[in-house]
Design a protein around this motif. Structure first.
Motif, short mmCIF file in Angstrom:
data_model
loop_
_atom_site.label_atom_id
_atom_site.label_comp_id
_atom_site.label_asym_id
_atom_site.label_seq_id
_atom_site.Cartn_x
_atom_site.Cartn_y
_atom_site.Cartn_z
N GLY A 28 0.83 -1.21 0.00
CA GLY A 28 0.00 0.00 0.00
C GLY A 28 0.85 1.25 0.00
N ALA A 29 2.00 1.19 0.68
CA ALA A 29 2.92 2.34 0.72
C ALA A 29 3.44 2.66 -0.68
CB ALA A 29 4.08 2.05 1.66
N ASP A 30 3.65 1.62 -1.48
CA ASP A 30 4.11 1.87 -2.86
C ASP A 30 3.07 2.67 -3.64
OD1 ASP A 30 6.55 0.62 -2.56
OD2 ASP A 30 5.82 -1.34 -3.18
N ARG A 31 1.79 2.37 -3.41
CA ARG A 31 0.74 3.14 -4.08
C ARG A 31 0.68 4.56 -3.53
NH1 ARG A 31 -4.56 -0.74 -5.25
NH2 ARG A 31 -3.40 -2.56 -6.05
N THR A 32 0.84 4.69 -2.21
CA THR A 32 0.86 6.03 -1.60
C THR A 32 2.00 6.85 -2.18
OG1 THR A 32 -0.17 5.32 0.49
CG2 THR A 32 1.19 7.30 0.56
N SER A 33 3.18 6.25 -2.30
CA SER A 33 4.35 6.97 -2.82
C SER A 33 4.09 7.50 -4.22
CB SER A 33 5.57 6.04 -2.85
OG SER A 33 5.91 5.59 -1.56
N GLN A 34 3.51 6.66 -5.08
CA GLN A 34 3.26 7.07 -6.46
C GLN A 34 2.26 8.22 -6.51
OE1 GLN A 34 4.85 5.83 -9.50
NE2 GLN A 34 4.05 7.89 -9.82
N HIS A 35 1.16 8.07 -5.79
CA HIS A 35 0.13 9.12 -5.81
C HIS A 35 0.64 10.40 -5.15
CE1 HIS A 35 -3.15 6.79 -7.51
NE2 HIS A 35 -2.87 5.80 -6.69
N THR B 257 -3.34 12.48 -0.39
CA THR B 257 -3.19 11.08 -0.77
C THR B 257 -3.53 10.16 0.41
OG1 THR B 257 -1.45 11.59 -2.36
CG2 THR B 257 -1.55 9.33 -1.55
N PRO B 258 -4.33 9.12 0.19
CA PRO B 258 -4.63 8.17 1.27
C PRO B 258 -3.37 7.47 1.78
CG PRO B 258 -6.22 7.95 -0.51
CD PRO B 258 -5.13 8.85 -1.02
N THR B 259 -3.48 6.90 2.96
CA THR B 259 -2.34 6.29 3.63
C THR B 259 -2.06 4.88 3.12
OG1 THR B 259 -3.62 5.26 5.39
CG2 THR B 259 -2.96 7.57 5.71
N PRO B 260 -0.87 4.34 3.43
CA PRO B 260 -0.58 2.94 3.09
C PRO B 260 -1.59 1.95 3.68
CG PRO B 260 1.45 4.08 3.62
CD PRO B 260 0.34 5.03 3.95
N MET B 261 -2.10 2.22 4.88
CA MET B 261 -3.10 1.33 5.45
C MET B 261 -4.34 1.27 4.56
SD MET B 261 -4.92 1.38 9.25
CE MET B 261 -6.08 2.74 8.99
N HIS B 262 -4.78 2.41 4.06
CA HIS B 262 -5.96 2.44 3.20
C HIS B 262 -5.72 1.65 1.92
CE1 HIS B 262 -9.47 3.99 1.04
NE2 HIS B 262 -8.65 4.17 0.02
N ILE C 166 -6.16 -3.33 -1.58
CA ILE C 166 -5.57 -4.55 -2.15
C ILE C 166 -6.26 -5.79 -1.58
CG2 ILE C 166 -3.47 -5.94 -2.28
CD1 ILE C 166 -1.90 -3.25 -2.21
N ALA C 167 -6.53 -5.77 -0.27
CA ALA C 167 -7.19 -6.91 0.37
C ALA C 167 -8.57 -7.15 -0.22
CB ALA C 167 -7.30 -6.66 1.87
N ARG C 168 -9.32 -6.06 -0.47
CA ARG C 168 -10.67 -6.20 -1.04
C ARG C 168 -10.60 -6.59 -2.52
NH1 ARG C 168 -14.28 -3.62 2.65
NH2 ARG C 168 -13.51 -4.44 4.65
N GLU C 169 -9.53 -6.21 -3.18
CA GLU C 169 -9.35 -6.65 -4.57
C GLU C 169 -9.14 -8.16 -4.63
OE1 GLU C 169 -7.27 -2.53 -6.31
OE2 GLU C 169 -6.05 -4.28 -5.79
N ASP D 172 -13.83 3.13 5.89
CA ASP D 172 -14.78 2.02 5.77
C ASP D 172 -14.12 0.73 5.30
OD1 ASP D 172 -16.86 3.66 6.56
OD2 ASP D 172 -17.44 4.20 4.52
N LEU D 173 -12.94 0.81 4.73
CA LEU D 173 -12.26 -0.38 4.25
C LEU D 173 -11.45 -1.09 5.34
CD1 LEU D 173 -10.99 0.65 0.69
CD2 LEU D 173 -13.05 -0.61 1.31
N VAL D 174 -11.24 -0.42 6.47
CA VAL D 174 -10.47 -1.00 7.57
C VAL D 174 -11.43 -1.34 8.71
CG1 VAL D 174 -8.61 -0.63 9.24
CG2 VAL D 174 -8.44 0.35 6.94
N ASP D 175 -11.50 -2.62 9.03
CA ASP D 175 -12.45 -3.07 10.05
C ASP D 175 -11.90 -2.96 11.46
OD1 ASP D 175 -14.70 -3.96 8.34
OD2 ASP D 175 -13.20 -5.34 7.55
N TYR D 176 -10.68 -3.44 11.68
CA TYR D 176 -10.10 -3.44 13.02
C TYR D 176 -8.62 -3.11 12.97
CZ TYR D 176 -14.40 -6.05 13.88
OH TYR D 176 -15.72 -6.44 13.94
N VAL D 177 -8.09 -2.69 14.12
CA VAL D 177 -6.67 -2.37 14.25
C VAL D 177 -6.11 -3.06 15.48
CG1 VAL D 177 -4.99 -0.53 14.67
CG2 VAL D 177 -6.89 -0.14 13.07
N LEU D 178 -5.00 -3.76 15.31
CA LEU D 178 -4.27 -4.37 16.42
C LEU D 178 -2.86 -3.81 16.45
CD1 LEU D 178 -5.21 -8.18 16.15
CD2 LEU D 178 -6.30 -6.43 17.57
#
Length: 478
Positions: A268-275, A317-322, A327-330, A354-360
């Motif tokens: 996800g960070a790679d996508r963040t970097s590009q955007h 730009t959205p974060t790597p977590m987003h 990617i997970a939903r894809e 809305d794409l992130v359900d929980y955080v640990l």
């Protein structure tokens, strides 16, 4: 597997979680949760506080927080823990605020101040008295004294003393907070002002009495796994330095824990970097003075609450977590996404996404490994992902700016500037950049010193974790 922790308060957090997780997996959480304080503090054990009964009372409060409840709202001490467990097992979504304070654990520290120790020599030069602009220092009985009513805590006296006889007493939680969101209440116990709080968790990490507690999301994740749902672990880049065994074995351990899939957030960070690189070029072309990074949720929350004049300069730009959740939903449209990282503030970001359900946190996952008897170092290697070295470097200070700069290339000049550990001073400096001149044009802001490896939910010392991240980003090995 023995629990490894940074200190005794960290060990206490881990042990509470381990007991809860073990009881849940054995299907006896409601019937056994009230026994946990007694199991953790039997009469034969030397108490860490004044007596074993206070130890048990604090552990009980920690369990309530670990089950996801606000201690400020739970004042009926007669309610058994099994009722909290039953309510927690019915809950489907976490709620804000992220942190809560256990007032009976709070030590009620002395007010932060400067005072003169016995090392004072009552020297003839008396530089401490000379530099004080508030006439707060006097001499008597062959030593100096500081008048607390006159002192303004500037610290010049401490800096000037040739014997280092002047000491600054900190209140650890207050000193750690970058936005002055925690203070003493009327009874001298810590209170969090949630209108100011950015959920960074630095007060929780700093308090040596463990009085600041996270409201956990562990049970929601465990229930999803136990019910057989497809659950994807989104693992933050800092994870490679947290457990013995390396990234491949960590991925295998997470699958053994019950996760259906494991995705590197570095992808996800790679996508963040590009955007973000594209956004940076666009902003510079239209004449913006500078752009700040957006991947640190505590920083972005600090801007929203304390420096709104900076909002136009924060990357959109959205974060790597987003992007990792995308990617997970894809891969699996109905998957439940669980971000696993070092950051407490990611819980707040997760509530908005809305794409992130929980955080640990890494601490929580470490407790789950221990409760399940999983030794990461003994797991077989499993594939983790195909992220770039730059994406994996997001976890350390300087990594985000380096990744963006590489992808900007020769499209425009990049002059990086780093805020490595957000503070009141750093926030004021950023405000000045917004209204005046900025010495750089790409400002990377990390709330935690050292970057994400210094987050409030880590298992490993930040410098050790940083070395592991840097090695992994360069060589693919820890």
């Amino acid at each position: 597997m023995p629990i490894k922790s940074l200190n005794n308060t960290s060990a206490l957090r881990l042990t509470v979680l381990e007991h809860i997780a073990s009881a849940f997996w054995e299907g006896r959480l409601e019937e056994s949760v009230d026994k946990i304080p007694f199991l953790m503090r039997p009469r034969t054990e030397t108490p860490t506080r004044c007596c074993v009964y206070k130890d048990r009372a604090v552990i009980r409060e920690r369990i309530i927080g670990a089950l996801g409840f606000r201690l400020e709202e739970e004042r009926d001490e007669s309610v058994p823990l099994k009722e909290y467990a039953a309510r927690a097992l019915e809950r489907r979504k976490p709620t804000w605020p992220i942190l809560t304070v256990c007032d009976i654990a709070c030590h009620g520290c002395l007010k932060a101040r400067y005072f003169v120790s016995d090392a004072c020599q009552a020297c003839v030069a008396r530089p401490c008295q000379s530099v004080c602009r508030f006439n707060a220092i006097s001499f008597a009985h062959e030593r100096s004294y500081i008048d607390a009513d006159r002192c303004r805590n500037c610290g010049l006296c401490k800096e000037s003393c040739p014997y280092q006889a002047i000491v600054h007493l900190n209140v650890p939680c207050e000193a750690a907070c970058p936005v002055q969101a925690i203070h003493k209440g009327e009874e001298g116990r810590a209170i969090i002002d949630f209108d100011k709080c950015t959920s960074c968790g630095r007060c929780m990490r700093a308090c040596p009495f463990g009085a600041v507690i996270e409201r956990r999301e562990v049970l929601e994740v465990l229930r999803a796994v136990k019910e057989g749902a497809h659950v994807t672990a989104l693992v933050a880049p800092a994870i490679v330095g947290q457990y013995e065994g390396g990234p491949g074995r960590i991925a295998a351990a997470l699958r053994e824990l019950g996760f259906s899939d494991v995705i590197e957030v570095a992808e996800g960070a790679d996508r963040t970097s590009q955007h973000e690189a594209d956004e940076f070029v666009e902003r510079m072309a239209r004449g913006d003075k500078f752009m700040t990074t957006s991947c640190c949720p505590a920083y972005v929350e600090a801007v929203r609450r304390h420096a709104p004049e900076l909002l136009p300069f924060v990357s959109e730009t959205p974060t790597p977590m987003h992007y990792a959740a995308v990617i997970a939903r894809e891969r699996h449209e109905k998957t439940i996404t669980v971000f696993i990282g070092p950051c407490v503030a990611k819980r707040q970001e997760g509530l908005r996404d809305d794409l992130v359900d929980y955080v640990l946190t890494f601490e929580e996952v470490g407790a789950l490994f221990s409760a399940r008897g999983i030794n990461v170092a003994e797991c077989a290697e499993a594939p983790l992902g195909g992220a770039s070295g730059e994406g994996r470097g997001y976890a350390v200070s300087g990594g985000v700016a380096a990744a963006v700069k590489k992808l900007v290339g020769d499209r425009c000049e990049v002059k990086p500037l780093y805020i490595n550990g957000l503070s009141l001073k750093g926030l004021r400096q950023l405000k000045q950049y917004a209204s005046g001149e900025c010495p750089g044009n790409l400002v990377e802001v990390m709330t935690c010193e050292g970057g994400c490896v210094g987050g409030a939910g880590v298992m490993a010392p930040s410098k050790k974790a940083a070395r592991a991240v840097e090695n992994f980003s360069k060589t693919g090995k820890v």
